[in-house]
Design an enzyme around this catalytic site. Structure first.
Site, PDB file in Angstrom:
ATOM      1  N   HIS A   1      -8.557   1.823  -1.314  1.00 19.08           N
ATOM      2  CA  HIS A   1      -8.925   1.734  -2.728  1.00 19.08           C
ATOM      3  C   HIS A   1      -8.881   0.283  -3.162  1.00 19.08           C
ATOM      4  O   HIS A   1      -8.004  -0.474  -2.754  1.00 19.08           O
ATOM      5  CB  HIS A   1      -7.982   2.564  -3.611  1.00 19.08           C
ATOM      6  CG  HIS A   1      -6.524   2.334  -3.345  1.00 19.08           C
ATOM      7  ND1 HIS A   1      -5.878   2.894  -2.264  1.00 19.08           N
ATOM      8  CD2 HIS A   1      -5.595   1.591  -3.989  1.00 19.08           C
ATOM      9  CE1 HIS A   1      -4.623   2.515  -2.265  1.00 19.08           C
ATOM     10  NE2 HIS A   1      -4.419   1.700  -3.292  1.00 19.08           N
TER      11      HIS A   1
ATOM     12  N   GLN B   1       0.848  -1.200   0.000  1.00 22.49           N
ATOM     13  CA  GLN B   1       0.000   0.000   0.000  1.00 22.49           C
ATOM     14  C   GLN B   1       0.879   1.245   0.000  1.00 22.49           C
ATOM     15  O   GLN B   1       1.782   1.380   0.833  1.00 22.49           O
ATOM     16  CB  GLN B   1      -0.929   0.018   1.225  1.00 22.49           C
ATOM     17  CG  GLN B   1      -1.937   1.175   1.173  1.00 22.49           C
ATOM     18  CD  GLN B   1      -2.961   1.147   2.306  1.00 22.49           C
ATOM     19  OE1 GLN B   1      -2.872   0.330   3.226  1.00 22.49           O
ATOM     20  NE2 GLN B   1      -3.939   2.043   2.236  1.00 22.49           N
ATOM     21  N   SER B   2       0.633   2.122  -0.957  1.00 26.28           N
ATOM     22  CA  SER B   2       1.423   3.357  -1.042  1.00 26.28           C
ATOM     23  C   SER B   2       0.562   4.609  -0.906  1.00 26.28           C
ATOM     24  O   SER B   2       1.083   5.685  -0.635  1.00 26.28           O
ATOM     25  CB  SER B   2       2.193   3.404  -2.372  1.00 26.28           C
ATOM     26  OG  SER B   2       1.297   3.372  -3.467  1.00 26.28           O
TER      27      SER B   2
ATOM     28  N   HIS C   1      -8.119  -2.006  -6.265  1.00 26.23           N
ATOM     29  CA  HIS C   1      -7.608  -2.128  -7.625  1.00 26.23           C
ATOM     30  C   HIS C   1      -8.551  -3.072  -8.365  1.00 26.23           C
ATOM     31  O   HIS C   1      -8.827  -4.175  -7.873  1.00 26.23           O
ATOM     32  CB  HIS C   1      -6.210  -2.757  -7.629  1.00 26.23           C
ATOM     33  CG  HIS C   1      -5.136  -1.952  -6.978  1.00 26.23           C
ATOM     34  ND1 HIS C   1      -4.223  -1.206  -7.699  1.00 26.23           N
ATOM     35  CD2 HIS C   1      -4.815  -1.787  -5.677  1.00 26.23           C
ATOM     36  CE1 HIS C   1      -3.380  -0.619  -6.871  1.00 26.23           C
ATOM     37  NE2 HIS C   1      -3.709  -0.961  -5.632  1.00 26.23           N
TER      38      HIS C   1
HETATM   39  P1  5GP Z   1      -1.320   1.032  -3.661  1.00 23.25           P
HETATM   40  O1  5GP Z   1       0.152   0.923  -3.937  1.00 23.25           O
HETATM   41  O2  5GP Z   1      -1.577   1.967  -2.488  1.00 23.25           O
HETATM   42  O3  5GP Z   1      -2.049  -0.270  -3.517  1.00 23.25           O
HETATM   43  O4  5GP Z   1      -1.973   1.691  -4.950  1.00 23.25           O
HETATM   44  C1  5GP Z   1      -1.823   3.032  -5.259  1.00 23.25           C
HETATM   45  C2  5GP Z   1      -1.982   3.161  -6.740  1.00 23.25           C
HETATM   46  O5  5GP Z   1      -2.156   4.529  -7.036  1.00 23.25           O
HETATM   47  C3  5GP Z   1      -0.763   2.690  -7.542  1.00 23.25           C
HETATM   48  O6  5GP Z   1      -1.149   1.622  -8.389  1.00 23.25           O
HETATM   49  C4  5GP Z   1      -0.333   3.929  -8.318  1.00 23.25           C
HETATM   50  O7  5GP Z   1       0.060   3.638  -9.639  1.00 23.25           O
HETATM   51  C5  5GP Z   1      -1.568   4.803  -8.283  1.00 23.25           C
HETATM   52  N1  5GP Z   1      -1.313   6.224  -8.297  1.00 23.25           N
HETATM   53  C6  5GP Z   1      -0.347   6.892  -7.605  1.00 23.25           C
HETATM   54  N2  5GP Z   1      -0.446   8.218  -7.835  1.00 23.25           N
HETATM   55  C7  5GP Z   1      -1.493   8.384  -8.691  1.00 23.25           C
HETATM   56  C8  5GP Z   1      -2.090   9.535  -9.296  1.00 23.25           C
HETATM   57  O8  5GP Z   1      -1.695  10.680  -9.081  1.00 23.25           O
HETATM   58  N3  5GP Z   1      -3.143   9.315 -10.129  1.00 23.25           N
HETATM   59  C9  5GP Z   1      -3.620   8.052 -10.393  1.00 23.25           C
HETATM   60  N4  5GP Z   1      -4.650   7.945 -11.243  1.00 23.25           N
HETATM   61  N5  5GP Z   1      -3.084   6.952  -9.833  1.00 23.25           N
HETATM   62  C10 5GP Z   1      -2.042   7.121  -8.993  1.00 23.25           C
END
Ligand code: 5GP
Ligand code: ZN
Length: 126
Positions: free
Chosen positions: A112, A106-107, A114
């Protein structure tokens, strides 16, 4: 004053100004929106991992699925948003992923889903 009893401060509290996805929901940061309803917003991932890669977020700020589970109404709204997203995209097979915690990938700390589709997916996941 009648109404919900919410004050302006409560409204501000629901939106975290330091949160990327709150800012996308607020329209402060552009995104390619593919689905929208009262409780959720879906937009394409900036770094897609499949031909279709959409993020579905609740409009209100929750850190992760554990946090979201404290508010069943918001949890249902996110599930409804996923259903609405896949219906509007015409997807019959797709993978949903919730990364929870930095160690699990998670970043962005606004919960959210996916939604990935359009290619073959392995099991177990990598
Ligand atoms: P996580 O790593 O938290 O599961 O997913 C975060 C997602 O957000 C990543 O897949 C990354 O590519 C996406 N993401 C990061 N910054 C942005 C942004 O500014 N706009 C969009 N549409 N996606 C983003
Ligand atoms: Zn947020």
């Amino acid at each position: 004053m009648t109404g919900t009893g919410l004050t302006a401060a409560d409204t501000v509290q629901a939106m975290n100004p330091d949160c990327l996805f709150c800012r996308i929901v607020a329209g402060e940061i552009p995104a390619t929106v593919v689905y929208s309803d009262d409780g959720a917003l879906a937009f394409t991932d900036l770094n897609p991992q499949a031909p279709t890669h959409v993020l579905v977020v609740p409009r209100r700020h929750f850190v992760d699925i554990g946090d979201l589970a404290t508010d069943p109404e918001a949890g249902s709204a996110l599930l409804a948003g996923i259903r609405g997203t896949v219906a509007s995209l015409g997807l019959s097979a797709y993978r949903t992923v919730f990364n929870t915690g930095a160690a699990a990938g998670q970043s962005v700390f606004h919960v959210h889903a996916h939604v990935l589709a359009g290619r073959r997916f392995e099991w177990p996941p990598g």
